[in-house]
Design an enzyme around this catalytic site. Sequence first.
Site, PDB file in Angstrom:
ATOM      1  N   ASP A 184       0.832  -1.205   0.000  1.00 19.14           N
ATOM      2  CA  ASP A 184       0.000   0.000   0.000  1.00 19.14           C
ATOM      3  C   ASP A 184       0.869   1.259   0.000  1.00 19.14           C
ATOM      4  O   ASP A 184       2.074   1.207   0.299  1.00 19.14           O
ATOM      5  CB  ASP A 184      -0.895  -0.043   1.258  1.00 19.14           C
ATOM      6  CG  ASP A 184      -2.169   0.766   1.114  1.00 19.14           C
ATOM      7  OD1 ASP A 184      -2.298   1.525   0.145  1.00 19.14           O
ATOM      8  OD2 ASP A 184      -3.043   0.638   2.003  1.00 19.14           O
ATOM      9  N   ASP A 235     -10.643   2.253  -3.265  1.00 16.00           N
ATOM     10  CA  ASP A 235     -11.205   2.027  -1.938  1.00 16.00           C
ATOM     11  C   ASP A 235     -12.720   2.068  -1.979  1.00 16.00           C
ATOM     12  O   ASP A 235     -13.379   1.705  -0.999  1.00 16.00           O
ATOM     13  CB  ASP A 235     -10.707   3.103  -0.962  1.00 16.00           C
ATOM     14  CG  ASP A 235      -9.384   2.704  -0.334  1.00 16.00           C
ATOM     15  OD1 ASP A 235      -8.978   1.541  -0.481  1.00 16.00           O
ATOM     16  OD2 ASP A 235      -8.749   3.572   0.297  1.00 16.00           O
TER      17      ASP A 235
HETATM   18  C1  DGJ Z   1      -5.794   2.036   1.966  1.00 13.42           C
HETATM   19  C2  DGJ Z   1      -6.185   0.833   1.194  1.00 13.42           C
HETATM   20  O1  DGJ Z   1      -6.679   1.170  -0.052  1.00 13.42           O
HETATM   21  C3  DGJ Z   1      -7.191   0.031   2.000  1.00 13.42           C
HETATM   22  O2  DGJ Z   1      -7.605  -1.078   1.255  1.00 13.42           O
HETATM   23  C4  DGJ Z   1      -6.548  -0.390   3.281  1.00 13.42           C
HETATM   24  O3  DGJ Z   1      -5.489  -1.265   3.022  1.00 13.42           O
HETATM   25  C5  DGJ Z   1      -6.064   0.821   4.045  1.00 13.42           C
HETATM   26  N1  DGJ Z   1      -5.219   1.655   3.227  1.00 13.42           N
HETATM   27  C6  DGJ Z   1      -5.317   0.419   5.275  1.00 13.42           C
HETATM   28  O4  DGJ Z   1      -4.747   1.476   5.897  1.00 13.42           O
END
Ligand code: DGJ
Length: 732
Positions: free
Chosen positions: A479, A549
């Site tokens: 990430d 997201d």
């Molecule tokens: C952003 C990501 O897109 C989410 O899926 C998740 O992993 C969060 N970060 C966790 O902090």
Amino acid sequence: MGIIFDGHQQVFHLQGKDISYIFTILKNHQLGHIYFGKRIHHTDQLASVIRYAPRAYTACVFEGDPEFSLDYLPQEYPAYGKTDFRHPAYQIRVEQGNTITELEYVKHTISKGKPKLEGLPATYVENGDEAATLEVMLRDKYLDLDVILVYTVYENVHVITRSARFANHGKSPLQLLRALSMSLDFPDADFEMLHLSGAWARERHIKTRPLVHGIQSIESTRGASSAHQNPFLALKRKHTDEFQGEVYGFSLVYSGNFLAEVEVNHYDDTRVSMGINPFDFTWVLAPDEQFQTPEVVLAYSDQGLNNLSQTYHKLYRTRLARGTWRDEERPVLINNWEATYFHFTEEKILSLARAAKELGIELLVLDDGWFGHRDDDTSSLGDWIVYQKKLPHGLKYLGEEINKLGLKFGLWFEPEMISKDSDLYRHHPDWLLHAPNRRLSHSRNQYVLDYSRKEVRDAIYDMMVAILENAPIAYVKWDMNRNMTEIGSATLPKERQKETAHRYILGVYDLMERITRRFPEVLFESCAGGGGRFDPGILHYMPQTWTSDDTDAVERLKIQYGTSFVYPLSSMGAHVSAVPNHQVGRITPIHTRGNVAFFGAFGYELDIERLSQDEKDAIKDQVAFYKANRRLLQQGTFYRLISPFQENATCWMVVSEDQRAALVGYYKVLALPNSRFFTIKLQGLLPDVQYELQGTGKTFYGDELMYLGFQLPVKTQNPGDFTSYLWKFQAK
Ligand code: DGJ
């Protein structure tokens, strides 16, 4: 296929099966562009396409010759300051302080295959016959600077790849102020510019605008390719749609600040330029140093936008993505993020795994919060050591217990970031990007590690290796949750500070290369607060990316539709999540959430233990369906049929390589009272083959489905918002 150098005309002709790309050496020894588009014959009059004439109010290169002006000549890698008044492909500040340069043809080589790009991701070949490469060496003789333009033409994919390499053989350092990967001049401006723009939670929406005189551009200045603009643009003819018409695509294989610029001049010529964003960029090219630009993949279709996208899908799925998982069916996963956020225990993760196993899910991913002392987003990034309070028996135990249940185990990292509340920061407060004396801006309470520094990358590498070696980890989510500010590096000299952002991305590539090579069996999925770095650069290292997201099924129609412009379904992480949806609060039926997420690398992102038995049964069916069809869904040919940007409905389909199986997804957003009957014309089938519509016993010829169309069953007229249907056609 091949590359012709026609010495008589001084013309280079790159010919793929369906495309031609042609340029020449002009009278001043610079390169002049002739043609890019559908394949044409090689003739002895190609150079005469370039017309010369005296024109008013312009500047000319040679004394006594009023006809040769770069003001309007189509070029391959133009400079500013020598009669061309448009934005150039490159700009160099020389020792004397000016920016006047002249790149003249010196020599060229033609070879089979495609060379690697040093330190940068790029498309590749598996054997030399798949492509041919032309390298043209240009030189500024006063600077002793060589610029090598590299062109590759693929035999069976309708693309040309381009990049440029700068080599300083002189005695003085040069400052590269602008070093784009490519520039291309079209002889008209009869185009619309299409790009993929958005923001967090609404990434890659399709935007189209007619070209106008002047400059129109998209760019990123955020330190990542970004959710806001994707490093892609297309120029389409006005009448071009998904199924017919001409379109050119330009896709930059890069993950940092980029510029994609289209300039229309006073003669209605169109210049497309693409590469690292010159804004806030300067690269010092010392004597004996080289600078390699990223690669641009130029694609052409005369059969509409779907065909252009299919070209990118094929190339990026099979000759950009790499590694064990490139051609493997991806596992159905469950991720605990939206199920628990930071608040999980070892027992909760194990009970989620047990419930997941019941439903047929294959992989459990433990997301953010397993390390340091991380209970929220204020701490611990950089301390990649297990959080004992939450996981008292450690990751090895957890992974093994999950394995015993029959699931694989995956883990989240955010390797490029640091929290101030971390041991890493306490020991190395200068390891983050910063400018001396300036207050640091935070984003999500976190800061960006200075990946231009090898010792920083090495420290993260060691921590990650220790985790990955000591627990049975089959999947990693990488990430990256913020963009850059105060871009500066503690170790670079002041004249090189403007190299930091690019050096950072080179550092990310370096670490991704090392980690993915060290753990070749691990499936890596990239992520950047959702799809904030969904680009071809990262796909070279990690074959799938968390698309957004935003997991709402209706929002995902637009996001996945837009993303599919360039990126294959196998690269798009797509999960079913809870309702009301956590991003938009919408309540959609579980079948619609599944029907949308099927068209991607499929999984779940919710607390399945809280579901009703009916919902669990539905998930069990979905998982079984996806497993039975995932090769088709991940590797088939994808067609967009109805656009969510234009209609209340969306429709898309995927067809197997042998064209004997097809899956059609149809999604109706809002119910329409007393609406008309709908028909959809399918694509990509074999006209003379009979297909059975599974579950009905009905058969149709391929031509019937494609030309007469598939008459949507009357039940699709039924009221209800957010309904959807999935139809499978199988050749008999
Ligand atoms: C952003 C990501 O897109 C989410 O899926 C998740 O992993 C969060 N970060 C966790 O902090």
